[in-house]
Design a protein around this motif. Structure first.
Motif, PDB file in Angstrom:
ATOM      1  N   LYS A 148     -62.357  18.068  26.091  1.00 18.45           N
ATOM      2  CA  LYS A 148     -63.027  18.421  27.333  1.00 18.45           C
ATOM      3  C   LYS A 148     -63.868  17.246  27.822  1.00 18.45           C
ATOM      4  O   LYS A 148     -64.139  16.310  27.054  1.00 18.45           O
ATOM      5  CB  LYS A 148     -63.916  19.653  27.152  1.00 18.45           C
ATOM      6  CG  LYS A 148     -65.053  19.439  26.142  1.00 18.45           C
ATOM      7  CD  LYS A 148     -65.858  20.709  25.910  1.00 18.45           C
ATOM      8  CE  LYS A 148     -66.852  20.992  27.014  1.00 18.45           C
ATOM      9  NZ  LYS A 148     -67.949  20.024  27.132  1.00 18.45           N
ATOM     10  N   LEU A 149     -64.302  17.321  29.037  1.00 17.98           N
ATOM     11  CA  LEU A 149     -65.226  16.315  29.555  1.00 17.98           C
ATOM     12  C   LEU A 149     -66.607  16.551  28.949  1.00 17.98           C
ATOM     13  O   LEU A 149     -66.962  17.691  28.653  1.00 17.98           O
ATOM     14  CB  LEU A 149     -65.340  16.435  31.079  1.00 17.98           C
ATOM     15  CG  LEU A 149     -64.130  15.991  31.888  1.00 17.98           C
ATOM     16  CD1 LEU A 149     -64.302  16.382  33.346  1.00 17.98           C
ATOM     17  CD2 LEU A 149     -63.934  14.480  31.773  1.00 17.98           C
ATOM     18  N   PRO A 150     -67.385  15.483  28.784  1.00 16.65           N
ATOM     19  CA  PRO A 150     -68.776  15.687  28.390  1.00 16.65           C
ATOM     20  C   PRO A 150     -69.507  16.456  29.490  1.00 16.65           C
ATOM     21  O   PRO A 150     -69.398  16.095  30.664  1.00 16.65           O
ATOM     22  CB  PRO A 150     -69.328  14.267  28.244  1.00 16.65           C
ATOM     23  CG  PRO A 150     -68.327  13.355  28.866  1.00 16.65           C
ATOM     24  CD  PRO A 150     -67.030  14.075  28.918  1.00 16.65           C
ATOM     25  N   GLY A 151     -70.198  17.507  29.112  1.00 14.52           N
ATOM     26  CA  GLY A 151     -70.889  18.316  30.105  1.00 14.52           C
ATOM     27  C   GLY A 151     -71.949  19.176  29.471  1.00 14.52           C
ATOM     28  O   GLY A 151     -72.120  19.174  28.251  1.00 14.52           O
ATOM     29  N   SER A 152     -72.671  19.909  30.296  1.00 14.99           N
ATOM     30  CA  SER A 152     -73.734  20.777  29.794  1.00 14.99           C
ATOM     31  C   SER A 152     -74.144  21.747  30.884  1.00 14.99           C
ATOM     32  O   SER A 152     -74.003  21.457  32.067  1.00 14.99           O
ATOM     33  CB  SER A 152     -74.957  19.930  29.408  1.00 14.99           C
ATOM     34  OG  SER A 152     -76.091  20.741  29.198  1.00 14.99           O
ATOM     35  N   MET A 153     -74.654  22.896  30.475  1.00 13.85           N
ATOM     36  CA  MET A 153     -75.346  23.752  31.428  1.00 13.85           C
ATOM     37  C   MET A 153     -76.576  22.990  31.920  1.00 13.85           C
ATOM     38  O   MET A 153     -77.140  22.181  31.172  1.00 13.85           O
ATOM     39  CB  MET A 153     -75.819  25.045  30.751  1.00 13.85           C
ATOM     40  CG  MET A 153     -74.693  25.959  30.340  1.00 13.85           C
ATOM     41  SD  MET A 153     -73.842  26.603  31.811  1.00 13.85           S
ATOM     42  CE  MET A 153     -72.286  27.046  31.050  1.00 13.85           C
ATOM     43  N   VAL A 154     -76.981  23.263  33.130  1.00 14.05           N
ATOM     44  CA  VAL A 154     -78.210  22.650  33.647  1.00 14.05           C
ATOM     45  C   VAL A 154     -79.393  23.441  33.089  1.00 14.05           C
ATOM     46  O   VAL A 154     -79.430  24.665  33.194  1.00 14.05           O
ATOM     47  CB  VAL A 154     -78.223  22.685  35.191  1.00 14.05           C
ATOM     48  CG1 VAL A 154     -79.550  22.191  35.739  1.00 14.05           C
ATOM     49  CG2 VAL A 154     -77.077  21.855  35.734  1.00 14.05           C
ATOM     50  N   TYR A 155     -80.324  22.757  32.464  1.00 15.34           N
ATOM     51  CA  TYR A 155     -81.486  23.433  31.885  1.00 15.34           C
ATOM     52  C   TYR A 155     -82.447  23.877  32.976  1.00 15.34           C
ATOM     53  O   TYR A 155     -82.474  23.326  34.074  1.00 15.34           O
ATOM     54  CB  TYR A 155     -82.245  22.492  30.941  1.00 15.34           C
ATOM     55  CG  TYR A 155     -81.525  22.136  29.662  1.00 15.34           C
ATOM     56  CD1 TYR A 155     -80.426  22.861  29.216  1.00 15.34           C
ATOM     57  CD2 TYR A 155     -81.971  21.070  28.894  1.00 15.34           C
ATOM     58  CE1 TYR A 155     -79.781  22.515  28.039  1.00 15.34           C
ATOM     59  CE2 TYR A 155     -81.333  20.716  27.717  1.00 15.34           C
ATOM     60  CZ  TYR A 155     -80.233  21.440  27.293  1.00 15.34           C
ATOM     61  OH  TYR A 155     -79.608  21.096  26.142  1.00 15.34           O
ATOM     62  N   ASP A 156     -83.249  24.844  32.600  1.00 13.47           N
ATOM     63  CA  ASP A 156     -84.377  25.253  33.415  1.00 13.47           C
ATOM     64  C   ASP A 156     -85.268  24.038  33.685  1.00 13.47           C
ATOM     65  O   ASP A 156     -85.466  23.221  32.787  1.00 13.47           O
ATOM     66  CB  ASP A 156     -85.201  26.247  32.586  1.00 13.47           C
ATOM     67  CG  ASP A 156     -85.316  27.561  33.309  1.00 13.47           C
ATOM     68  OD1 ASP A 156     -84.491  27.818  34.204  1.00 13.47           O
ATOM     69  OD2 ASP A 156     -86.232  28.324  32.971  1.00 13.47           O
ATOM     70  N   ASP A 157     -85.797  23.952  34.872  1.00 12.86           N
ATOM     71  CA  ASP A 157     -86.724  22.868  35.219  1.00 12.86           C
ATOM     72  C   ASP A 157     -86.098  21.491  35.110  1.00 12.86           C
ATOM     73  O   ASP A 157     -86.794  20.502  34.891  1.00 12.86           O
ATOM     74  CB  ASP A 157     -87.982  22.877  34.322  1.00 12.86           C
ATOM     75  CG  ASP A 157     -88.722  24.183  34.476  1.00 12.86           C
ATOM     76  OD1 ASP A 157     -88.826  24.670  35.602  1.00 12.86           O
ATOM     77  OD2 ASP A 157     -89.189  24.710  33.446  1.00 12.86           O
ATOM     78  N   GLU A 158     -84.800  21.416  35.229  1.00 15.18           N
ATOM     79  CA  GLU A 158     -84.138  20.124  35.145  1.00 15.18           C
ATOM     80  C   GLU A 158     -83.323  19.939  36.417  1.00 15.18           C
ATOM     81  O   GLU A 158     -82.572  20.836  36.808  1.00 15.18           O
ATOM     82  CB  GLU A 158     -83.220  20.133  33.922  1.00 15.18           C
ATOM     83  CG  GLU A 158     -82.449  18.862  33.671  1.00 15.18           C
ATOM     84  CD  GLU A 158     -81.480  18.998  32.486  1.00 15.18           C
ATOM     85  OE1 GLU A 158     -81.527  18.134  31.597  1.00 15.18           O
ATOM     86  OE2 GLU A 158     -80.675  19.962  32.463  1.00 15.18           O
ATOM     87  N   ASP A 159     -83.471  18.818  37.048  1.00 11.19           N
ATOM     88  CA  ASP A 159     -82.659  18.531  38.229  1.00 11.19           C
ATOM     89  C   ASP A 159     -81.202  18.378  37.777  1.00 11.19           C
ATOM     90  O   ASP A 159     -80.952  18.022  36.625  1.00 11.19           O
ATOM     91  CB  ASP A 159     -83.157  17.226  38.879  1.00 11.19           C
ATOM     92  CG  ASP A 159     -82.569  17.032  40.285  1.00 11.19           C
ATOM     93  OD1 ASP A 159     -81.596  17.728  40.634  1.00 11.19           O
ATOM     94  OD2 ASP A 159     -83.081  16.185  41.019  1.00 11.19           O
ATOM     95  N   VAL A 160     -80.273  18.646  38.678  1.00  9.41           N
ATOM     96  CA  VAL A 160     -78.870  18.543  38.277  1.00  9.41           C
ATOM     97  C   VAL A 160     -78.499  17.100  37.905  1.00  9.41           C
ATOM     98  O   VAL A 160     -77.762  16.864  36.950  1.00  9.41           O
ATOM     99  CB  VAL A 160     -77.905  19.120  39.348  1.00  9.41           C
ATOM    100  CG1 VAL A 160     -78.085  20.629  39.475  1.00  9.41           C
ATOM    101  CG2 VAL A 160     -78.076  18.463  40.706  1.00  9.41           C
ATOM    102  N   ASP A 161     -79.027  16.146  38.654  1.00 15.57           N
ATOM    103  CA  ASP A 161     -78.740  14.742  38.334  1.00 15.57           C
ATOM    104  C   ASP A 161     -79.297  14.362  36.957  1.00 15.57           C
ATOM    105  O   ASP A 161     -78.695  13.583  36.212  1.00 15.57           O
ATOM    106  CB  ASP A 161     -79.335  13.807  39.396  1.00 15.57           C
ATOM    107  CG  ASP A 161     -78.661  13.976  40.762  1.00 15.57           C
ATOM    108  OD1 ASP A 161     -77.594  14.620  40.833  1.00 15.57           O
ATOM    109  OD2 ASP A 161     -79.205  13.463  41.754  1.00 15.57           O
ATOM    110  N   THR A 162     -80.457  14.913  36.640  1.00 10.57           N
ATOM    111  CA  THR A 162     -81.066  14.656  35.328  1.00 10.57           C
ATOM    112  C   THR A 162     -80.190  15.207  34.213  1.00 10.57           C
ATOM    113  O   THR A 162     -80.067  14.596  33.144  1.00 10.57           O
ATOM    114  CB  THR A 162     -82.457  15.333  35.253  1.00 10.57           C
ATOM    115  OG1 THR A 162     -83.163  15.065  36.463  1.00 10.57           O
ATOM    116  CG2 THR A 162     -83.250  14.835  34.063  1.00 10.57           C
ATOM    117  N   ALA A 163     -79.589  16.356  34.452  1.00 12.20           N
ATOM    118  CA  ALA A 163     -78.708  16.952  33.446  1.00 12.20           C
ATOM    119  C   ALA A 163     -77.536  16.017  33.144  1.00 12.20           C
ATOM    120  O   ALA A 163     -77.169  15.815  31.985  1.00 12.20           O
ATOM    121  CB  ALA A 163     -78.200  18.308  33.927  1.00 12.20           C
TER     122      ALA A 163
END
Lengths: 238, 238
Positions: free
Chosen positions: A46-61
């Motif tokens: 799979k591609l490297p990825g993650s759910m976006v955390y609370d209080d985290e900008d999408v770009d930061t994720a």
């Protein structure tokens, strides 16, 4: 009125690399931690990825994902498309893996895709799950990740015709015209005429020769060139 | 490990229009239905947008929003950026409005922004809440919508330098060079040299004169031109 449940939001990163011969993409074996006797499939990439955390900008994720896997920071990641079809999780094994991994009852994920170009030799995979595969010759990947890579590649093809600056991220500091042409040909998926290519390099104004040639090669040593960022900026039309 | 709650997902549409003089953007008065005595602010404008419904692709949601507001279908909408900062709802009045409107306990919304170019005279606003305002001179809008429009405009500026085809969506079928130049100048935010502009129009190969001139004008009647899609495709480099 339609029922509205909120989908989950994730980021996925298409990391392109170039090893001099082929255009590679960085993938993760998501079953790396599973004992062999429990594996249903030997390899599920799979591609490297993650759910976006609370209080985290999408770009930061996206930046976090890249750092966790490769140790790399300050890498330019470009948002290129959102994949939000409700049937992205239609493969049952994907859904099972995702719910086990996140401990969440997930039904739908909208993913924001980023791409990045990095020098393969620069990466210090902090993680044994990481593999680089030929971007043009991939097996079936998890979720809709084959499609995401395809769209990422199309974006890159468009981009390098207008703003080739990103390409130089994939090359060593000193490179030959042949290396540059190979890279163009790989991304565009077609052969380019050698003479015309050399002409457009000269005309570019920002690909400049350095006082050095290849060494220890069987063929006639080629001239090295470098990318001049300052000249590139000066040449911009607007 | 970070706690992971899922943000809500919405779409917002930046609809650009051109009335011959200025570049406009379509906005919605979100307090249109509120009786005057309950209004805290006379006018609170926002971009047309919506939460993404269950079982609805994100692109479909954007198309639906545009259709509901303008009655227009088959309009090209282009995803240009995701706005996912956790503090997008930091203005209390925005949060109150959103929760009342959606009947949901919303804390965070990640929004996918689209832009589109349409002929103003073509729209039949099916909705009295719709207003067109000068894109270059906007009041403070709800949420981060000023910023979204700004980024949309930057995307458009970049786009028209490489693929000006979208521009012709904003013009009538027959247009004068002056109209086309005005549109370029508005989007790029700067004056262009008249002579050079006329030269690049001739060189384009796809902006072709039609056998007709302006009528009933005080000044010398200008030649009408049209956009030739077939010539445009032929001229594409790759």
């Amino acid at each position: 009125m339609n029922v509205r449940l909120n989908p989950h939001v994730s980021v996925d990163c298409v990391i392109f690399g170039f090893d001099g011969q082929s255009l590679k993409v960085l993938l993760i074996d998501r079953n790396y931690d599973i004992p062999p006797e429990k594996l249903t499939k030997p390899l599920t990439l799979k591609l490297p990825g993650s759910m976006v955390y609370d209080d985290e900008d999408v770009d930061t994720a996206a930046t976090r994902v890249l750092k966790e896997l490769t140790g790399l920071e300050n890498i330019f990641l470009k948002q290129f498309h959102v994949f939000g079809s409700p049937d992205r999780l239609k493969k049952e094994e994907d859904l099972i893996w995702l719910q086990a991994e996140t401990h969440m009852k997930i039904k739908r994920v909208v993913t924001i895709a980023y791409y990045s170009l990095i020098k393969i030799h620069k990466t210090t995979p902090s993680d044994g799950r990481v593999v680089w595969l030929d971007a043009m010759n991939l097996p079936e990947l998890a979720f809709d990740h084959n499609n995401i890579i395809q769209v990422g590649l199309q974006t890159l093809q468009k981009e390098i015709q207008h703003e080739p600056i990103e390409l130089f991220e994939l090359l060593p500091k000193k490179f030959t015209i042949r290396q540059l042409q190979t890279l163009y040909e790989l991304i565009l998926g077609k052969k380019l005429d050698n003479r015309n290519f050399r002409k457009s390099v000269s005309r570019s104004g920002y690909i400049v020769p350095v006082n050095e040639k290849e060494r220890n090669v069987a063929h006639k040593p080629a001239q090295y060139y470098r990318f001049s960022h300052s000249r590139y900026l000066k040449n911009q039309k607007l």
